[in-house]
Design a protein around this motif. Structure first.
Motif, PDB file in Angstrom:
ATOM      1  N   MET A   1       0.625  -1.474   0.022  1.00 31.92           N
ATOM      2  CA  MET A   1       0.279   0.134   0.288  1.00 31.92           C
ATOM      3  C   MET A   1       1.144   1.158   0.613  1.00 31.92           C
ATOM      4  O   MET A   1       2.096   1.163   0.747  1.00 31.92           O
ATOM      5  N   ALA A   2       0.169   2.338  -0.416  1.00 33.64           N
ATOM      6  CA  ALA A   2       0.893   3.807  -0.544  1.00 33.64           C
ATOM      7  C   ALA A   2      -0.193   4.548   0.023  1.00 33.64           C
ATOM      8  O   ALA A   2      -0.886   4.366  -0.086  1.00 33.64           O
ATOM      9  N   LEU A   3       0.939   5.712   0.235  1.00 33.88           N
ATOM     10  CA  LEU A   3      -0.104   6.990   0.780  1.00 33.88           C
ATOM     11  C   LEU A   3      -0.542   7.510  -0.791  1.00 33.88           C
ATOM     12  O   LEU A   3       0.777   8.046  -1.180  1.00 33.88           O
ATOM     13  N   TYR A   4      -1.589   8.368  -1.336  1.00 32.93           N
ATOM     14  CA  TYR A   4      -1.428   9.402  -2.357  1.00 32.93           C
ATOM     15  C   TYR A   4      -2.230  10.724  -1.591  1.00 32.93           C
ATOM     16  O   TYR A   4      -2.641  10.649  -0.620  1.00 32.93           O
ATOM     17  N   LEU A   5      -2.058  11.424  -1.900  1.00 34.42           N
ATOM     18  CA  LEU A   5      -3.248  12.699  -2.054  1.00 34.42           C
ATOM     19  C   LEU A   5      -3.504  13.504  -3.013  1.00 34.42           C
ATOM     20  O   LEU A   5      -2.444  13.429  -4.001  1.00 34.42           O
ATOM     21  N   ASP A   6      -4.588  13.520  -3.309  1.00 35.72           N
ATOM     22  CA  ASP A   6      -5.113  13.628  -5.188  1.00 35.72           C
ATOM     23  C   ASP A   6      -6.393  15.766  -4.628  1.00 35.72           C
ATOM     24  O   ASP A   6      -6.390  16.197  -3.447  1.00 35.72           O
ATOM     25  N   VAL A   7      -6.236  16.190  -5.367  1.00 37.78           N
ATOM     26  CA  VAL A   7      -6.421  17.492  -5.452  1.00 37.78           C
ATOM     27  C   VAL A   7      -7.781  17.782  -6.177  1.00 37.78           C
ATOM     28  O   VAL A   7      -7.847  17.213  -7.677  1.00 37.78           O
ATOM     29  N   LEU A  27     -15.924   6.067   1.799  1.00 35.40           N
ATOM     30  CA  LEU A  27     -16.191   5.403   2.495  1.00 35.40           C
ATOM     31  C   LEU A  27     -16.689   3.795   2.930  1.00 35.40           C
ATOM     32  O   LEU A  27     -16.077   3.361   3.003  1.00 35.40           O
ATOM     33  N   GLN A  28     -18.188   4.312   2.691  1.00 36.72           N
ATOM     34  CA  GLN A  28     -18.540   3.415   2.216  1.00 36.72           C
ATOM     35  C   GLN A  28     -18.253   2.337   0.647  1.00 36.72           C
ATOM     36  O   GLN A  28     -18.809   1.060   0.882  1.00 36.72           O
ATOM     37  N   THR A  29     -17.772   3.007  -0.479  1.00 36.57           N
ATOM     38  CA  THR A  29     -17.326   2.358  -1.526  1.00 36.57           C
ATOM     39  C   THR A  29     -15.573   1.976  -0.672  1.00 36.57           C
ATOM     40  O   THR A  29     -15.367   0.645  -2.145  1.00 36.57           O
ATOM     41  N   GLN A  30     -14.913   2.411  -0.121  1.00 37.77           N
ATOM     42  CA  GLN A  30     -13.407   1.840  -0.590  1.00 37.77           C
ATOM     43  C   GLN A  30     -13.123   0.419  -0.604  1.00 37.77           C
ATOM     44  O   GLN A  30     -11.943  -0.237  -1.127  1.00 37.77           O
ATOM     45  N   GLY A  31     -13.572  -0.411   0.245  1.00 38.87           N
ATOM     46  CA  GLY A  31     -13.621  -1.753   1.145  1.00 38.87           C
ATOM     47  C   GLY A  31     -12.784  -2.759  -0.365  1.00 38.87           C
ATOM     48  O   GLY A  31     -12.893  -3.668  -0.813  1.00 38.87           O
ATOM     49  N   ARG A  32     -14.455  -2.314  -1.418  1.00 43.04           N
ATOM     50  CA  ARG A  32     -14.382  -3.244  -2.746  1.00 43.04           C
ATOM     51  C   ARG A  32     -13.193  -3.292  -4.077  1.00 43.04           C
ATOM     52  O   ARG A  32     -13.489  -3.859  -4.853  1.00 43.04           O
ATOM     53  N   PHE A  33     -12.000  -1.776  -3.500  1.00 42.44           N
ATOM     54  CA  PHE A  33     -10.877  -1.622  -3.780  1.00 42.44           C
ATOM     55  C   PHE A  33      -9.978  -1.605  -2.907  1.00 42.44           C
ATOM     56  O   PHE A  33      -8.838  -1.372  -3.951  1.00 42.44           O
ATOM     57  N   GLY A  34     -10.039  -2.321  -1.655  1.00 41.29           N
ATOM     58  CA  GLY A  34      -8.425  -2.631  -1.339  1.00 41.29           C
ATOM     59  C   GLY A  34      -7.959  -0.877  -0.589  1.00 41.29           C
ATOM     60  O   GLY A  34      -6.664  -1.308  -0.937  1.00 41.29           O
ATOM     61  N   VAL A  35      -8.938   0.011  -0.635  1.00 38.59           N
ATOM     62  CA  VAL A  35      -8.780   1.177  -0.342  1.00 38.59           C
ATOM     63  C   VAL A  35      -8.558   1.312   0.350  1.00 38.59           C
ATOM     64  O   VAL A  35     -10.395   1.522   1.223  1.00 38.59           O
ATOM     65  N   ARG A  36      -8.477   2.751   1.236  1.00 41.14           N
ATOM     66  CA  ARG A  36      -8.104   3.336   2.257  1.00 41.14           C
ATOM     67  C   ARG A  36      -8.581   4.830   2.225  1.00 41.14           C
ATOM     68  O   ARG A  36      -7.632   5.446   2.221  1.00 41.14           O
ATOM     69  N   TYR A  37      -9.319   5.394   2.188  1.00 41.74           N
ATOM     70  CA  TYR A  37      -9.730   7.005   2.343  1.00 41.74           C
ATOM     71  C   TYR A  37      -9.200   7.726   3.944  1.00 41.74           C
ATOM     72  O   TYR A  37      -9.929   7.047   4.708  1.00 41.74           O
ATOM     73  N   LEU A  38      -7.814   8.249   4.595  1.00 40.87           N
ATOM     74  CA  LEU A  38      -7.826   8.192   5.888  1.00 40.87           C
ATOM     75  C   LEU A  38      -7.984   9.762   6.643  1.00 40.87           C
ATOM     76  O   LEU A  38      -8.908   9.775   6.928  1.00 40.87           O
ATOM     77  N   ASP A  54      -4.932   5.904   1.185  1.00 35.19           N
ATOM     78  CA  ASP A  54      -3.848   4.673   1.248  1.00 35.19           C
ATOM     79  C   ASP A  54      -4.225   3.547  -0.048  1.00 35.19           C
ATOM     80  O   ASP A  54      -5.393   3.541   0.193  1.00 35.19           O
ATOM     81  N   ALA A  55      -3.560   3.023  -0.663  1.00 28.13           N
ATOM     82  CA  ALA A  55      -4.352   2.512  -1.608  1.00 28.13           C
ATOM     83  C   ALA A  55      -2.908   1.802  -1.856  1.00 28.13           C
ATOM     84  O   ALA A  55      -1.825   2.267  -2.296  1.00 28.13           O
ATOM     85  N   PRO A  56      -3.446   0.794  -3.024  1.00 25.88           N
ATOM     86  CA  PRO A  56      -2.461  -0.222  -3.845  1.00 25.88           C
ATOM     87  C   PRO A  56      -2.126   0.553  -5.071  1.00 25.88           C
ATOM     88  O   PRO A  56      -0.795   0.416  -5.402  1.00 25.88           O
ATOM     89  N   SER A  57      -3.168   1.294  -5.633  1.00 28.57           N
ATOM     90  CA  SER A  57      -1.922   2.311  -6.464  1.00 28.57           C
ATOM     91  C   SER A  57      -2.984   3.706  -7.092  1.00 28.57           C
ATOM     92  O   SER A  57      -4.735   3.365  -6.701  1.00 28.57           O
TER      93      SER A  57
END
Length: 83
Positions: A1-7, A27-38, A54-57
């Motif tokens: 997993m890696a950290l991303y900042l989007d704008v 937050l309701q959608t993130q689990g289906r993609f293996g992502v965590r919006y922090l 926090d996301a794989p890509s």
């Protein structure tokens, strides 16, 4: 997993309430993609929203936004947390 900042730039401005609603959808959608919006930050007058993810890509992070509410980021950056 890696950290991303989007704008995001929302033409006409954005309210903190609207950003909170979009974040809840992420937050309701993130689990289906293996992502965590922090966290997220909002500048209402400039229409800016920043999301820490926090996301794989970057593509997985974008897929969450796309499915959750369709508000895609203008830019997404791979970042490292400092001390």
């Amino acid at each position: 997993m890696a950290l991303y900042l989007d704008v995001h730039t929302i033409s006409g401005g954005v309210t903190a309430e609207d950003a909170a609603m979009a974040h809840r959808a992420d937050l309701q959608t993130q689990g289906r993609f293996g992502v965590r919006y922090l966290r997220y930050w909002v500048n209402e007058t400039q229409g800016k929203v920043f999301c820490l993810i926090d996301a794989p890509s970057a593509e997985a992070a974008t897929a969450v936004h796309n499915e959750a509410h369709g508000l895609l980021a203008d830019d997404i950056f791979l970042v490292e947390e400092g001390d």
